[in-house]
Write a protein that holds these residues in place. Structure first.
Motif, PDB file in Angstrom:
ATOM      1  N   ARG A  53       0.833  -1.215   0.000  1.00 57.28           N
ATOM      2  CA  ARG A  53       0.000   0.000   0.000  1.00 57.28           C
ATOM      3  C   ARG A  53       0.859   1.253   0.000  1.00 57.28           C
ATOM      4  N   GLU A  54       1.969   1.228   0.713  1.00 58.01           N
ATOM      5  CA  GLU A  54       2.866   2.387   0.693  1.00 58.01           C
ATOM      6  C   GLU A  54       3.540   2.527  -0.660  1.00 58.01           C
ATOM      7  N   LEU A  55       3.848   1.419  -1.288  1.00 60.82           N
ATOM      8  CA  LEU A  55       4.453   1.460  -2.612  1.00 60.82           C
ATOM      9  C   LEU A  55       3.435   1.929  -3.653  1.00 60.82           C
ATOM     10  N   ALA A  56       2.154   1.678  -3.416  1.00 64.96           N
ATOM     11  CA  ALA A  56       1.105   2.107  -4.344  1.00 64.96           C
ATOM     12  C   ALA A  56       0.781   3.586  -4.214  1.00 64.96           C
ATOM     13  N   ARG A  57       1.068   4.178  -3.069  1.00 64.87           N
ATOM     14  CA  ARG A  57       0.717   5.592  -2.849  1.00 64.87           C
ATOM     15  C   ARG A  57       1.295   6.522  -3.920  1.00 64.87           C
ATOM     16  N   PRO A  58       2.531   6.335  -4.413  1.00 64.16           N
ATOM     17  CA  PRO A  58       3.034   7.204  -5.481  1.00 64.16           C
ATOM     18  C   PRO A  58       2.270   7.069  -6.808  1.00 64.16           C
ATOM     19  N   LEU A  59       1.426   6.033  -6.932  1.00 62.33           N
ATOM     20  CA  LEU A  59       0.606   5.893  -8.134  1.00 62.33           C
ATOM     21  C   LEU A  59      -0.561   6.875  -8.158  1.00 62.33           C
ATOM     22  N   LEU A  60      -0.969   7.375  -7.011  1.00 64.88           N
ATOM     23  CA  LEU A  60      -2.170   8.208  -6.931  1.00 64.88           C
ATOM     24  C   LEU A  60      -2.173   9.385  -7.906  1.00 64.88           C
ATOM     25  N   PRO A  61      -1.072  10.112  -8.114  1.00 66.02           N
ATOM     26  CA  PRO A  61      -1.109  11.208  -9.091  1.00 66.02           C
ATOM     27  C   PRO A  61      -1.379  10.736 -10.529  1.00 66.02           C
ATOM     28  N   SER A  62      -1.201   9.443 -10.788  1.00 69.91           N
ATOM     29  CA  SER A  62      -1.473   8.911 -12.125  1.00 69.91           C
ATOM     30  C   SER A  62      -2.936   8.520 -12.315  1.00 69.91           C
ATOM     31  N   GLU A  64      -6.774   9.201 -12.799  1.00 70.06           N
ATOM     32  CA  GLU A  64      -7.469  10.317 -13.441  1.00 70.06           C
ATOM     33  C   GLU A  64      -8.976  10.111 -13.366  1.00 70.06           C
ATOM     34  N   PRO A  65      -9.740  11.217 -13.374  1.00 72.57           N
ATOM     35  CA  PRO A  65     -11.200  11.082 -13.417  1.00 72.57           C
ATOM     36  C   PRO A  65     -11.619  10.253 -14.632  1.00 72.57           C
ATOM     37  N   GLY A  66     -12.582   9.363 -14.408  1.00 73.37           N
ATOM     38  CA  GLY A  66     -13.063   8.507 -15.482  1.00 73.37           C
ATOM     39  C   GLY A  66     -12.261   7.227 -15.660  1.00 73.37           C
ATOM     40  N   MET A  67     -11.121   7.118 -15.010  1.00 70.15           N
ATOM     41  CA  MET A  67     -10.288   5.913 -15.078  1.00 70.15           C
ATOM     42  C   MET A  67     -10.856   4.899 -14.099  1.00 70.15           C
ATOM     43  N   LEU A  68     -10.956   3.645 -14.509  1.00 66.51           N
ATOM     44  CA  LEU A  68     -11.378   2.579 -13.603  1.00 66.51           C
ATOM     45  C   LEU A  68     -10.129   1.920 -13.040  1.00 66.51           C
ATOM     46  N   VAL A  69      -9.957   2.004 -11.734  1.00 65.68           N
ATOM     47  CA  VAL A  69      -8.800   1.415 -11.064  1.00 65.68           C
ATOM     48  C   VAL A  69      -9.268   0.178 -10.320  1.00 65.68           C
ATOM     49  N   VAL A  70      -8.712  -0.961 -10.680  1.00 63.53           N
ATOM     50  CA  VAL A  70      -9.061  -2.236 -10.063  1.00 63.53           C
ATOM     51  C   VAL A  70      -7.886  -2.659  -9.185  1.00 63.53           C
ATOM     52  N   ALA A  71      -8.173  -3.010  -7.941  1.00 65.48           N
ATOM     53  CA  ALA A  71      -7.107  -3.410  -7.019  1.00 65.48           C
ATOM     54  C   ALA A  71      -7.531  -4.639  -6.230  1.00 65.48           C
ATOM     55  N   GLU A  79      -7.970   4.912   4.739  1.00 62.49           N
ATOM     56  CA  GLU A  79      -7.251   6.136   4.367  1.00 62.49           C
ATOM     57  C   GLU A  79      -6.825   6.103   2.898  1.00 62.49           C
ATOM     58  N   PHE A  80      -6.268   4.978   2.463  1.00 64.53           N
ATOM     59  CA  PHE A  80      -5.809   4.862   1.083  1.00 64.53           C
ATOM     60  C   PHE A  80      -6.985   4.915   0.110  1.00 64.53           C
ATOM     61  N   TRP A  81      -8.112   4.289   0.486  1.00 63.41           N
ATOM     62  CA  TRP A  81      -9.314   4.330  -0.348  1.00 63.41           C
ATOM     63  C   TRP A  81      -9.753   5.776  -0.563  1.00 63.41           C
ATOM     64  N   HIS A  82      -9.804   6.562   0.527  1.00 67.13           N
ATOM     65  CA  HIS A  82     -10.229   7.961   0.409  1.00 67.13           C
ATOM     66  C   HIS A  82      -9.251   8.766  -0.445  1.00 67.13           C
ATOM     67  N   GLU A  83      -7.967   8.523  -0.284  1.00 70.62           N
ATOM     68  CA  GLU A  83      -6.977   9.223  -1.112  1.00 70.62           C
ATOM     69  C   GLU A  83      -7.182   8.888  -2.585  1.00 70.62           C
ATOM     70  N   ALA A  84      -7.442   7.621  -2.881  1.00 75.04           N
ATOM     71  CA  ALA A  84      -7.663   7.201  -4.265  1.00 75.04           C
ATOM     72  C   ALA A  84      -8.969   7.789  -4.801  1.00 75.04           C
ATOM     73  N   ASP A  86     -10.379  10.525  -3.945  1.00 77.04           N
ATOM     74  CA  ASP A  86     -10.208  11.965  -4.142  1.00 77.04           C
ATOM     75  C   ASP A  86      -9.590  12.317  -5.493  1.00 77.04           C
ATOM     76  N   THR A  87      -9.009  11.345  -6.184  1.00 77.60           N
ATOM     77  CA  THR A  87      -8.419  11.603  -7.505  1.00 77.60           C
ATOM     78  C   THR A  87      -9.490  11.717  -8.584  1.00 77.60           C
ATOM     79  N   GLY A  88     -10.704  11.270  -8.288  1.00 75.41           N
ATOM     80  CA  GLY A  88     -11.776  11.294  -9.280  1.00 75.41           C
ATOM     81  C   GLY A  88     -11.867  10.004 -10.079  1.00 75.41           C
ATOM     82  N   ALA A  89     -10.926   9.082  -9.873  1.00 73.18           N
ATOM     83  CA  ALA A  89     -10.978   7.795 -10.563  1.00 73.18           C
ATOM     84  C   ALA A  89     -12.103   6.952  -9.977  1.00 73.18           C
ATOM     85  N   ASP A  90     -12.651   6.068 -10.786  1.00 72.95           N
ATOM     86  CA  ASP A  90     -13.641   5.099 -10.307  1.00 72.95           C
ATOM     87  C   ASP A  90     -12.876   3.912  -9.739  1.00 72.95           C
ATOM     88  N   LEU A  91     -13.283   3.442  -8.561  1.00 71.98           N
ATOM     89  CA  LEU A  91     -12.543   2.387  -7.873  1.00 71.98           C
ATOM     90  C   LEU A  91     -13.351   1.098  -7.809  1.00 71.98           C
TER      91      LEU A  91
END
Length: 102
Positions: A53-62, A64-71, A79-84, A86-91
């Motif tokens: 999860r800490e290694l994934a945190r630098p991915l957050l700036p990548s 984008e709104p409308g992007m579907l992020v599957v994890a 906390e990490f869910w809320h940060e993700a 907040d990027t506008g991406a669909d989770l």
């Protein structure tokens, strides 16, 4: 195979497998890939002992709104869910069966 330089070993760590120390330093990579083209969008690299999860945190700036992020479920944390989010991406993340919504 020649031995790794000491700075590589101290930066990455060796980890272990089946209770035995690994014979060489290892790294961990968490990647953000595009499914249609299989392109790697971003991929932070860290030592084998770094939490995913800490290694994934630098991915957050990548993200984008409308992007579907599957994890996978190993990445879920409030906390990490809320940060993700907040990027506008669909989770779409798998979670442990015992996870409760708040």
């Amino acid at each position: 195979m020649s031995p790794a330089p000491p700075r590589t070993e101290s930066a990455c760590g060796r980890g272990n497998s089946h209770g035995l120390d690994a014979p060489y330093p290892k790294v961990k990579v968490v990647g953000l890939g595009e499914c249609g083209t299989h392109a790697v969008v971003d991929a932070p690299i860290g030592g084998v002992l770094v939490d995913e999860r800490e290694l994934a945190r630098p991915l957050l700036p990548s993200f984008e709104p409308g992007m579907l992020v599957v994890a996978d479920r190993g990445f879920f944390g409030r906390e990490f869910w809320h940060e993700a989010a907040d990027t506008g991406a669909d989770l779409l993340w798998r979670v442990q069966p015992s996870t409760r919504s708040a």
